[in-house]
Design a protein around this motif. Structure first.
Motif, PDB file in Angstrom:
ATOM      1  N   VAL A  74     -41.115   9.796  18.464  1.00 54.52           N
ATOM      2  CA  VAL A  74     -39.835  10.249  17.912  1.00 54.52           C
ATOM      3  C   VAL A  74     -38.634   9.840  18.768  1.00 54.52           C
ATOM      4  O   VAL A  74     -37.605   9.388  18.241  1.00 54.52           O
ATOM      5  CB  VAL A  74     -39.877  11.780  17.727  1.00 54.52           C
ATOM      6  CG1 VAL A  74     -38.485  12.325  17.419  1.00 54.52           C
ATOM      7  CG2 VAL A  74     -40.860  12.140  16.625  1.00 54.52           C
ATOM      8  N   HIS A  78     -35.437   4.588  15.673  1.00 59.01           N
ATOM      9  CA  HIS A  78     -34.084   4.310  15.193  1.00 59.01           C
ATOM     10  C   HIS A  78     -34.175   3.914  13.717  1.00 59.01           C
ATOM     11  O   HIS A  78     -34.897   2.965  13.378  1.00 59.01           O
ATOM     12  CB  HIS A  78     -33.448   3.176  16.001  1.00 59.01           C
ATOM     13  CG  HIS A  78     -33.281   3.500  17.455  1.00 59.01           C
ATOM     14  ND1 HIS A  78     -32.322   4.374  17.925  1.00 59.01           N
ATOM     15  CD2 HIS A  78     -33.977   3.081  18.547  1.00 59.01           C
ATOM     16  CE1 HIS A  78     -32.427   4.470  19.239  1.00 59.01           C
ATOM     17  NE2 HIS A  78     -33.424   3.703  19.644  1.00 59.01           N
ATOM     18  N   ARG A  84     -30.977   4.327   6.634  1.00 62.87           N
ATOM     19  CA  ARG A  84     -29.640   4.922   6.682  1.00 62.87           C
ATOM     20  C   ARG A  84     -29.038   5.050   5.289  1.00 62.87           C
ATOM     21  O   ARG A  84     -28.342   6.031   4.986  1.00 62.87           O
ATOM     22  CB  ARG A  84     -28.726   4.091   7.598  1.00 62.87           C
ATOM     23  CG  ARG A  84     -29.152   4.132   9.080  1.00 62.87           C
ATOM     24  CD  ARG A  84     -28.056   3.591   9.985  1.00 62.87           C
ATOM     25  NE  ARG A  84     -27.816   2.172   9.764  1.00 62.87           N
ATOM     26  CZ  ARG A  84     -28.439   1.186  10.393  1.00 62.87           C
ATOM     27  NH1 ARG A  84     -29.395   1.479  11.292  1.00 62.87           N
ATOM     28  NH2 ARG A  84     -28.150  -0.074  10.164  1.00 62.87           N
ATOM     29  N   LEU A 188     -38.108  10.835   7.050  1.00 59.21           N
ATOM     30  CA  LEU A 188     -37.006  10.664   7.998  1.00 59.21           C
ATOM     31  C   LEU A 188     -36.493  12.018   8.484  1.00 59.21           C
ATOM     32  O   LEU A 188     -36.159  12.187   9.669  1.00 59.21           O
ATOM     33  CB  LEU A 188     -35.874   9.881   7.336  1.00 59.21           C
ATOM     34  CG  LEU A 188     -36.170   8.416   7.006  1.00 59.21           C
ATOM     35  CD1 LEU A 188     -35.047   7.838   6.143  1.00 59.21           C
ATOM     36  CD2 LEU A 188     -36.350   7.594   8.274  1.00 59.21           C
ATOM     37  N   TRP A 189     -36.445  12.976   7.578  1.00 60.46           N
ATOM     38  CA  TRP A 189     -35.985  14.309   7.951  1.00 60.46           C
ATOM     39  C   TRP A 189     -36.947  14.951   8.935  1.00 60.46           C
ATOM     40  O   TRP A 189     -36.522  15.589   9.915  1.00 60.46           O
ATOM     41  CB  TRP A 189     -35.835  15.183   6.706  1.00 60.46           C
ATOM     42  CG  TRP A 189     -35.126  16.482   6.991  1.00 60.46           C
ATOM     43  CD1 TRP A 189     -33.800  16.735   6.899  1.00 60.46           C
ATOM     44  CD2 TRP A 189     -35.744  17.696   7.457  1.00 60.46           C
ATOM     45  NE1 TRP A 189     -33.525  18.036   7.266  1.00 60.46           N
ATOM     46  CE2 TRP A 189     -34.706  18.639   7.618  1.00 60.46           C
ATOM     47  CE3 TRP A 189     -37.039  18.074   7.739  1.00 60.46           C
ATOM     48  CZ2 TRP A 189     -34.947  19.934   8.044  1.00 60.46           C
ATOM     49  CZ3 TRP A 189     -37.283  19.370   8.183  1.00 60.46           C
ATOM     50  CH2 TRP A 189     -36.240  20.282   8.329  1.00 60.46           C
ATOM     51  N   ASP A 192     -36.408  13.536  12.378  1.00 62.62           N
ATOM     52  CA  ASP A 192     -35.210  14.100  12.991  1.00 62.62           C
ATOM     53  C   ASP A 192     -35.441  15.549  13.407  1.00 62.62           C
ATOM     54  O   ASP A 192     -34.950  15.989  14.467  1.00 62.62           O
ATOM     55  CB  ASP A 192     -34.033  14.013  12.019  1.00 62.62           C
ATOM     56  CG  ASP A 192     -32.730  14.470  12.648  1.00 62.62           C
ATOM     57  OD1 ASP A 192     -32.289  13.831  13.624  1.00 62.62           O
ATOM     58  OD2 ASP A 192     -32.163  15.484  12.186  1.00 62.62           O
ATOM     59  N   TYR A 193     -36.195  16.281  12.612  1.00 63.29           N
ATOM     60  CA  TYR A 193     -36.494  17.672  12.957  1.00 63.29           C
ATOM     61  C   TYR A 193     -37.309  17.728  14.248  1.00 63.29           C
ATOM     62  O   TYR A 193     -37.062  18.578  15.114  1.00 63.29           O
ATOM     63  CB  TYR A 193     -37.252  18.345  11.814  1.00 63.29           C
ATOM     64  CG  TYR A 193     -37.508  19.816  12.038  1.00 63.29           C
ATOM     65  CD1 TYR A 193     -36.520  20.756  11.760  1.00 63.29           C
ATOM     66  CD2 TYR A 193     -38.732  20.264  12.521  1.00 63.29           C
ATOM     67  CE1 TYR A 193     -36.751  22.110  11.968  1.00 63.29           C
ATOM     68  CE2 TYR A 193     -38.974  21.606  12.733  1.00 63.29           C
ATOM     69  CZ  TYR A 193     -37.978  22.528  12.460  1.00 63.29           C
ATOM     70  OH  TYR A 193     -38.210  23.871  12.668  1.00 63.29           O
ATOM     71  N   ARG A 195     -37.178  15.609  16.653  1.00 65.37           N
ATOM     72  CA  ARG A 195     -36.237  15.314  17.739  1.00 65.37           C
ATOM     73  C   ARG A 195     -35.436  16.558  18.101  1.00 65.37           C
ATOM     74  O   ARG A 195     -35.257  16.875  19.288  1.00 65.37           O
ATOM     75  CB  ARG A 195     -35.312  14.174  17.333  1.00 65.37           C
ATOM     76  CG  ARG A 195     -34.295  13.812  18.403  1.00 65.37           C
ATOM     77  CD  ARG A 195     -33.350  12.728  17.959  1.00 65.37           C
ATOM     78  NE  ARG A 195     -34.022  11.427  17.859  1.00 65.37           N
ATOM     79  CZ  ARG A 195     -34.251  10.768  16.737  1.00 65.37           C
ATOM     80  NH1 ARG A 195     -33.845  11.291  15.587  1.00 65.37           N
ATOM     81  NH2 ARG A 195     -34.845   9.611  16.741  1.00 65.37           N
ATOM     82  N   ARG A 196     -34.944  17.257  17.089  1.00 68.77           N
ATOM     83  CA  ARG A 196     -34.121  18.444  17.352  1.00 68.77           C
ATOM     84  C   ARG A 196     -34.918  19.566  18.009  1.00 68.77           C
ATOM     85  O   ARG A 196     -34.366  20.381  18.748  1.00 68.77           O
ATOM     86  CB  ARG A 196     -33.485  18.931  16.042  1.00 68.77           C
ATOM     87  CG  ARG A 196     -32.348  18.038  15.563  1.00 68.77           C
ATOM     88  CD  ARG A 196     -31.689  18.581  14.316  1.00 68.77           C
ATOM     89  NE  ARG A 196     -32.398  18.236  13.092  1.00 68.77           N
ATOM     90  CZ  ARG A 196     -32.855  19.105  12.202  1.00 68.77           C
ATOM     91  NH1 ARG A 196     -32.684  20.403  12.406  1.00 68.77           N
ATOM     92  NH2 ARG A 196     -33.472  18.713  11.110  1.00 68.77           N
TER      93      ARG A 196
END
Length: 237
Positions: A74, A78, A84, A188-189, A192-193, A195-196
């Protein structure tokens, strides 16, 4: 850490492979009578196991090693240009985290997805029993990440929390909204989750070079694959 040598495993008889024509497949299951926990699940995920319902399994096929466990690293991911665009296109979606459960709303979306996308597969026809037995588990730490547009449920990412990341168990979505690429959006979500939340990996199941519908996972780089007991970065596709 669990002493894995005390676990018993069972191997299914050979049957037609779902991914490769003219191949036979068999599956290794952890003893269903064993006491399964999120901690044990996390250890076995690092060894290439997955969850389906209450069961932990991995492919164990005679003379074939095409199914290779895969996970996204993660911190170094990129999004590509296409990613994107998909994120922007779905900027109107709201995401809620809900404990895995049966609901009429989720089941109707699941049934529509199976009818539309897998009408010729072994998951057809869908049923409430199938939904519960496949997605919900009493001992795992499982959530439904629900994506809604103006209150309307559009996608559900079924996700297990592990010690070192998340496991993307299954995603189902409105099959009539092809332009949204909701499956990609959900993945993708989840990245990102992770990562957070400070989680290093998103486990994606099995990457199969010879199977187009499983090769898509190589779009999410860096992708690590498990080869002879060692995780290493996929260098080509």
């Amino acid at each position: 850490m669990t002493d894995l040598s005390t676990l018993r495993f069972f191997r299914t008889p050979a049957h037609a492979c779902s991914y490769l024509e003219d191949h036979q497949a068999s599956t290794l299951f952890v003893d269903p009578q064993a006491t399964l926990t999120p901690a044990l699940y996390s250890e076995l995920s690092q060894l290439g196991f997955r969850r389906s319902g209450d069961y932990l399994y991995r492919p164990h096929c005679e003379g074939c090693q095409a199914c290779i466990p895969a996970r996204v690293r993660v911190a170094d991911f990129h999004p590509r240009r296409r990613h994107r665009r998909i994120l922007k296109r779905n900027g109107d979606l709201e995401v809620t985290r809900e404990r895995a459960h049966f609901s009429r709303e989720c089941y109707q979306l699941y049934a529509s997805y199976i009818d539309y996308r897998h009408g010729d597969g072994d998951m057809y026809p869908p049923s409430e029993e199938q939904f519960n037995n496949f997605l919900i588990c009493d001992w795992a730490d499982t959530d439904f990440f629900c994506f809604r547009e103006a209150g309307k449920l559009r996608a559900v990412a079924v996700t297990d929390t592990l010690d070192d990341g998340l496991s993307a168990v299954y995603t189902f979505f409105d099959p009539t909204l092809d332009d949204r690429s909701l499956g990609v959006m959900a993945l993708l979500w989840q990245i990102d989750y992770c990562r957070r939340q400070g989680l290093p990996y998103l486990y994606l199941g099995y990457w199969i070079r010879q199977c187009q519908k499983m090769r898509y996972k190589s779009q999410y780089r860096p992708l690590e694959i498990l080869i002879q007991g060692h995780w290493q970065e996929l260098q080509d596709d």
